[in-house]
Write an enzyme that holds these catalytic residues in place. Structure first.
Site, short mmCIF file in Angstrom:
data_model
loop_
_atom_site.label_atom_id
_atom_site.label_comp_id
_atom_site.label_asym_id
_atom_site.label_seq_id
_atom_site.Cartn_x
_atom_site.Cartn_y
_atom_site.Cartn_z
N LYS A 46 0.82 -1.21 0.00
CA LYS A 46 0.00 0.00 0.00
C LYS A 46 0.86 1.27 0.00
O LYS A 46 0.40 2.33 -0.42
CB LYS A 46 -0.97 -0.01 1.18
CG LYS A 46 -1.89 -1.22 1.26
CD LYS A 46 -2.57 -1.55 -0.05
CE LYS A 46 -3.51 -2.74 -0.03
NZ LYS A 46 -2.96 -4.03 0.40
N TYR A 252 -11.80 -15.09 3.24
CA TYR A 252 -10.86 -14.02 3.61
C TYR A 252 -10.41 -14.16 5.06
O TYR A 252 -11.23 -14.25 5.98
CB TYR A 252 -11.53 -12.66 3.39
CG TYR A 252 -10.63 -11.49 3.75
CD1 TYR A 252 -9.62 -11.09 2.88
CD2 TYR A 252 -10.77 -10.82 4.96
CE1 TYR A 252 -8.78 -10.03 3.20
CE2 TYR A 252 -9.94 -9.76 5.30
CZ TYR A 252 -8.94 -9.38 4.41
OH TYR A 252 -8.11 -8.34 4.74
N TYR A 278 -2.57 -12.69 3.23
CA TYR A 278 -2.33 -12.46 1.79
C TYR A 278 -1.16 -13.29 1.26
O TYR A 278 -1.34 -14.19 0.44
CB TYR A 278 -2.05 -10.97 1.54
CG TYR A 278 -3.22 -10.07 1.88
CD1 TYR A 278 -4.20 -9.80 0.92
CD2 TYR A 278 -3.33 -9.49 3.13
CE1 TYR A 278 -5.27 -8.96 1.23
CE2 TYR A 278 -4.40 -8.64 3.44
CZ TYR A 278 -5.36 -8.39 2.48
OH TYR A 278 -6.41 -7.57 2.78
C1 LIG Z 1 -3.70 -5.28 0.32
C2 LIG Z 1 -2.74 -6.40 0.28
C3 LIG Z 1 -2.64 -7.23 -0.85
C4 LIG Z 1 -3.56 -7.13 -2.02
O1 LIG Z 1 -3.30 -6.06 -2.87
P1 LIG Z 1 -4.50 -5.50 -3.77
O2 LIG Z 1 -3.90 -4.38 -4.53
O3 LIG Z 1 -5.56 -5.06 -2.80
O4 LIG Z 1 -5.01 -6.59 -4.63
C5 LIG Z 1 -1.68 -8.21 -0.85
N1 LIG Z 1 -0.86 -8.39 0.20
C6 LIG Z 1 -0.94 -7.63 1.31
C7 LIG Z 1 -0.02 -7.93 2.44
C8 LIG Z 1 -1.87 -6.60 1.39
O5 LIG Z 1 -1.94 -5.86 2.50
#
Ligand SMILES: *Cc1c(COP(=O)(O)O)cnc(C)c1O
Length: 319
Positions: A46, A252, A278
């Protein structure tokens, strides 16, 4: 375009070959792009998005930032850090109810000075318009950072990441694999590879079962084309959006055996920490695809480590 950014991250992030993991799996050559090391309060993907999004926010004269996410949102933690650094007030609308124990990203949100608004079932920012209206009434100039930072500005952060990669190495990659959840990372990587002329297959591993009316692939395609248009590169069609939904497990943020195995394997073979929600799931997918023979032995496969390790502590009992 790509110059409209605030330098919030510690860039370029390292590119490393995962020699021991590749050896253990006996498959392709696996590389990692360490976007878990983007700086900004423990880093993650991010940060790259926020470089562009908050540039836009400041250009609009914003004095406070609103965003939303799950209780352990990495996006919200990085948003809180960026807001602090820029001297902006930060409001986070988090799913769930205030927990008894404050841990992981939530602890960091609080340390970073964010004001938390609890939203119960609604973890994707459904309550934001009301909050924004209230802040406006108080004479503030709120700016809403969308869920996951996935809009055109956010995606430009990942187009810029691919540009960074192209400058960093001569290495050619056959595949790029990463966690895909709100779509901005995926869209930006697609547009970025087209901008620099890389021909790798871009494969997102799905993390979240829920999706909008156009389906998740439709969301990624639309955002990839907005980004392509902004960068002046050729548009994509549906066939370019590769998504694998085989690793959604219980949904999720439900941690299962595949995530646990991937987290342990990376930790023990490479000393790299994945996250439970993730990258643990995306790497579990990559490992399974290697075992199934999806890649050929001499393929060069790049895994984008998108961060998230601060959430490990909040999931200690599941690990
Ligand atoms: C938000 C996030 C993702 C996913 O990225 P997107 O752009 O929302 O698809 C992947 N890994 C981590 C650790 C995240 O925080």
């Amino acid at each position: 375009m790509l110059d409209n950014r605030l330098p919030l991250g510690v860039l370029p992030t390292p590119l490393e070959p995962l020699k021991r993991l590749s050896q253990v799996l006996g498959g392709p050559q696996i590389w990692v792009k360490r976007d878990d090391l983007t700086g900004l309060a423990l880093g993650g993907n991010k940060t790259r998005k926020l470089e562009y999004i908050l540039h836009h926010a400041l250009a609009q004269g914003a004095d406070c930032i609103i965003s939303a996410g799950a209780i352990q949102s990495n996006h919200c933690r990085q948003t809180a850090a960026a807001a602090a650094r820029l001297g902006l007030e930060c409001h986070l609308v988090l799913g769930g109810n205030e927990p008894d124990e404050v841990n992981g990203n939530l602890l960091l949100d609080k340390l970073l000075g964010a004001q938390i608004h609890w939203a119960g079932e609604k973890r994707k920012g459904e309550d934001i318009p009301e909050l924004a209206a209230r802040l406006k009434q108080q004479g503030k100039k709120p700016y809403v950072v969308p869920y996951g930072g996935s809009n055109l500005h956010g995606a430009l952060g990942y187009a810029n990441a691919v540009l960074e990669l192209a400058k960093q190495t001569e290495q050619r990659f056959d595949h790029m694999v990463f966690a895909s959840a709100s779509g901005g990372t995926h869209a930006g990587i697609l547009a970025g590879t087209r901008l620099v002329g890389m021909d790798a297959q871009i494969l997102g591993i799905r993390i979240d079962k829920t999706e909008g009316p156009q389906g998740f692939a439709g969301t990624v395609l639309e955002l990839a084309n907005l980004t392509a248009d902004e960068l002046g590169v050729e548009a994509f069609d549906a066939g370019h959006v590769l998504l694998n939904a085989d690793y959604l497990g219980g949904g999720y943020a439900v941690i299962g055996e595949p995530e646990r195995e991937a987290i342990e394997l990376l930790a023990k073979t490479e000393g790299i920490l994945l996250d439970p929600v993730y990258t643990g799931r995306a790497m579990a997918g990559l490992i399974d695809l290697v075992r199934k023979g999806y890649f050929s032995k001499d393929d060069q496969v790049l895994f984008w480590h998108t961060g998230g390790a601060p959430a490990l502590f909040a999931y200690a009992d599941k690990l």
